[in-house]
Design a protein around this motif. Structure first.
Motif, short mmCIF file in Angstrom:
data_model
loop_
_atom_site.label_atom_id
_atom_site.label_comp_id
_atom_site.label_asym_id
_atom_site.label_seq_id
_atom_site.Cartn_x
_atom_site.Cartn_y
_atom_site.Cartn_z
N SER A 142 12.83 52.00 28.94
CA SER A 142 12.02 51.11 29.27
C SER A 142 10.31 51.43 29.21
CB SER A 142 12.89 49.86 30.81
OG SER A 142 11.61 49.44 31.05
N ASP A 143 9.76 50.25 28.74
CA ASP A 143 8.14 49.59 28.72
C ASP A 143 8.20 48.64 29.06
OD1 ASP A 143 8.64 49.08 26.61
OD2 ASP A 143 6.75 49.73 25.96
N VAL A 144 9.06 47.37 29.64
CA VAL A 144 8.20 46.34 29.66
C VAL A 144 7.67 46.28 30.47
CG1 VAL A 144 10.89 45.41 29.12
CG2 VAL A 144 10.43 46.66 32.28
N LYS A 145 6.66 44.88 30.54
CA LYS A 145 5.85 44.45 32.06
C LYS A 145 5.73 43.62 32.85
CE LYS A 145 3.56 47.59 28.84
NZ LYS A 145 2.82 48.66 29.59
N GLU A 146 6.75 43.29 32.71
CA GLU A 146 7.76 41.88 33.48
C GLU A 146 8.67 42.74 34.37
OE1 GLU A 146 5.87 39.17 34.38
OE2 GLU A 146 4.60 39.47 32.95
N PRO A 147 9.08 42.07 35.69
CA PRO A 147 10.17 42.42 35.82
C PRO A 147 12.00 41.62 35.32
CG PRO A 147 9.44 41.42 37.69
CD PRO A 147 8.12 41.45 36.47
N GLN A 148 12.81 42.83 35.04
CA GLN A 148 13.59 42.35 34.11
C GLN A 148 14.65 41.61 34.85
OE1 GLN A 148 12.65 45.85 35.20
NE2 GLN A 148 13.33 47.11 33.62
N GLU A 149 15.40 40.66 33.86
CA GLU A 149 16.38 40.04 34.22
C GLU A 149 17.21 39.77 35.48
OE1 GLU A 149 16.80 35.80 34.35
OE2 GLU A 149 15.76 36.74 33.60
N VAL A 150 17.65 41.19 36.04
CA VAL A 150 18.64 41.86 36.46
C VAL A 150 17.88 41.37 37.77
CG1 VAL A 150 17.85 44.05 36.45
CG2 VAL A 150 19.96 43.23 37.67
N LEU A 151 16.80 42.10 38.08
CA LEU A 151 16.07 41.60 39.79
C LEU A 151 15.52 40.26 40.25
CD1 LEU A 151 14.21 43.08 42.00
CD2 LEU A 151 12.58 43.67 40.88
N LYS A 152 15.43 38.80 38.23
CA LYS A 152 14.94 37.68 38.95
C LYS A 152 15.84 37.15 39.00
CE LYS A 152 12.80 33.79 36.24
NZ LYS A 152 14.08 33.24 36.98
N LYS A 153 17.11 37.29 38.80
CA LYS A 153 18.61 36.96 39.46
C LYS A 153 18.45 36.99 40.87
CE LYS A 153 21.42 36.49 35.07
NZ LYS A 153 22.27 37.41 34.30
N LEU A 154 18.24 38.65 41.11
CA LEU A 154 18.64 38.35 42.26
C LEU A 154 17.29 37.65 43.34
CD1 LEU A 154 19.27 42.43 42.82
CD2 LEU A 154 20.66 40.02 43.07
N MET A 155 16.26 37.97 43.14
CA MET A 155 15.12 36.58 43.30
C MET A 155 15.42 34.76 43.80
SD MET A 155 12.52 38.66 44.48
CE MET A 155 10.73 37.25 44.54
N ASP A 156 15.90 35.06 42.36
CA ASP A 156 16.44 33.26 42.57
C ASP A 156 17.36 33.05 43.50
OD1 ASP A 156 14.01 33.31 40.79
OD2 ASP A 156 15.83 33.30 38.99
N ASN A 157 18.61 34.06 43.51
CA ASN A 157 19.49 34.02 44.64
C ASN A 157 19.23 33.87 46.11
OD1 ASN A 157 21.34 32.58 42.37
ND2 ASN A 157 21.88 34.53 42.65
N ASN A 158 17.54 34.21 46.21
CA ASN A 158 17.56 34.74 47.47
C ASN A 158 18.24 36.40 48.29
OD1 ASN A 158 15.55 34.80 49.92
ND2 ASN A 158 16.99 33.82 51.11
N GLU A 159 18.92 36.84 47.00
CA GLU A 159 19.43 37.81 47.46
C GLU A 159 18.21 39.40 47.30
OE1 GLU A 159 23.04 38.51 44.98
OE2 GLU A 159 24.04 36.13 45.62
N LEU A 160 17.41 39.23 48.81
CA LEU A 160 16.50 40.21 48.47
C LEU A 160 16.90 41.11 49.65
CD1 LEU A 160 14.24 37.08 50.44
CD2 LEU A 160 14.83 38.57 47.58
#
Length: 314
Positions: free
Chosen positions: A259-277
């Motif tokens: 991986s060379d993605v430049k933004e946090p991946q969707e799997v991490l974004k979903k946890l953030m959106d659900n306040n699962e920190l």
């Protein structure tokens, strides 16, 4: 400032990191003064220092007499003017550039002309933090790792204006408190440890998101494979021992797959959106409800202590 002249350490920021750093220096006989913006934060710091002391006692890494001296060596204040006679000032306040810059501009007017200024930032630019001070030659990064009373590593980071003697003095100071210094020669975001850590984190998330493996098996693979090696030999010596030709040929086809993605991946974004920190919210990749959060922290520290004892005896 010569290493022999360093007797008193000033620490700004009475959170987990600042309190741990205070405990480390006080235990080694340095006079320490801790500051924060309220008495409430300072009281919490005293409790944290007590917890750190107790954990070291339980592991047989500290004596009762050391506890008494450690506590005696730390004083607390809400007034930055206590930094007027300190030899080294370590800042561990909130990770916001403008707040750090303003802090150091104010402290420079208070501190001795030869005092060393060190920031414990986890990845902000050292040069950027020093922007508002006049004498940049004595300004440097000094990044402890959490939990600081256990983890040996301290990254010493040059800013654009940092003098060699400032680097040399802090490297020696880190050795005197029984920590392991590494010098970051170029002021790069994330320094050494976090650049490596987040490269691994990015690929770990990629493996989960691509369905290659579950997050549980990613953690197991790291712990019982590469992670088993790295405390002993590190990634570059691992390559030496495995054969650089082998690592070269694997790199030639595998680098293209990573991986060379430049933004946090969707799997991490979903946890953030659900306040699962993670531990702080009782749920992240793992479940930390019903006391599992405290169990996870205790187990982590127990295993860290085992590693620390091994390193000391190796």
């Amino acid at each position: 400032m010569k290493i022999e002249d360093i007797k008193k350490i000033g620490i700004a920021g009475a959170g987990t990191m600042g309190s741990g750093i205070a405990q480390i220096f006080a235990r080694k006989g340095y006079e320490v003064v801790m500051t924060d913006i309220s008495e409430e934060f300072l009281e919490k710091s005293k409790k944290l220092v007590s917890i750190f002391n107790s954990s070291l006692i339980e592991e047989g890494l500290m004596t009762e007499s050391e506890i008494e001296n450690t506590i005696k060596n730390i004083s607390y204040s809400t007034d930055k003017r206590v930094f007027s006679d300190t030899d080294v000032i370590i800042e561990a306040i909130i990770e916001k550039m403008d707040i750090k810059q303003d802090f150091w501009r104010e402290v420079e007017e208070i501190a001795k002309s030869d005092a060393i200024f060190a920031t414990n930032t986890s990845g902000l630019s050292i040069t950027g933090i020093s922007k508002k001070i006049k004498n940049k030659s004595r300004f440097i990064g000094m990044h402890f790792w959490n939990p600081p009373h256990i983890i040996p590593l301290v990254e010493i980071i040059r800013g654009d204006g940092t003098e060699d003697k400032t680097v040399d003095t802090l490297v020696e100071l880190v050795k005197r408190i029984d920590k392991e210094p590494v010098v970051v020669q170029k002021d790069a975001p994330g320094f050494i440890g976090n650049r490596i850590q987040f490269a691994v984190f990015r690929e770990a998330l990629n493996i989960v998101e691509e369905g290659i493996a579950t997050f549980e098996d990613v953690d197991r693979a790291m712990k019982y494979g590469p992670g088993f090696r790295y405390p002993i030999i590190g990634p570059l010596q691992t390559a030496d021992l495995g054969g650089l030709d082998t690592f070269y040929y694997i790199s030639s086809y595998l680098f293209n797959e990573l991986s060379d993605v430049k933004e946090p991946q969707e799997v991490l974004k979903k946890l953030m959106d659900n306040n699962e920190l993670g531990v702080k919210s009782k749920k992240g990749f793992y479940d930390y409800s019903d006391g599992k959060d405290e169990e996870a922290i205790k187990r982590r520290d127990k295993m860290f202590f085992k590693m620390l004892k091994y390193i000391h005896n190796a």
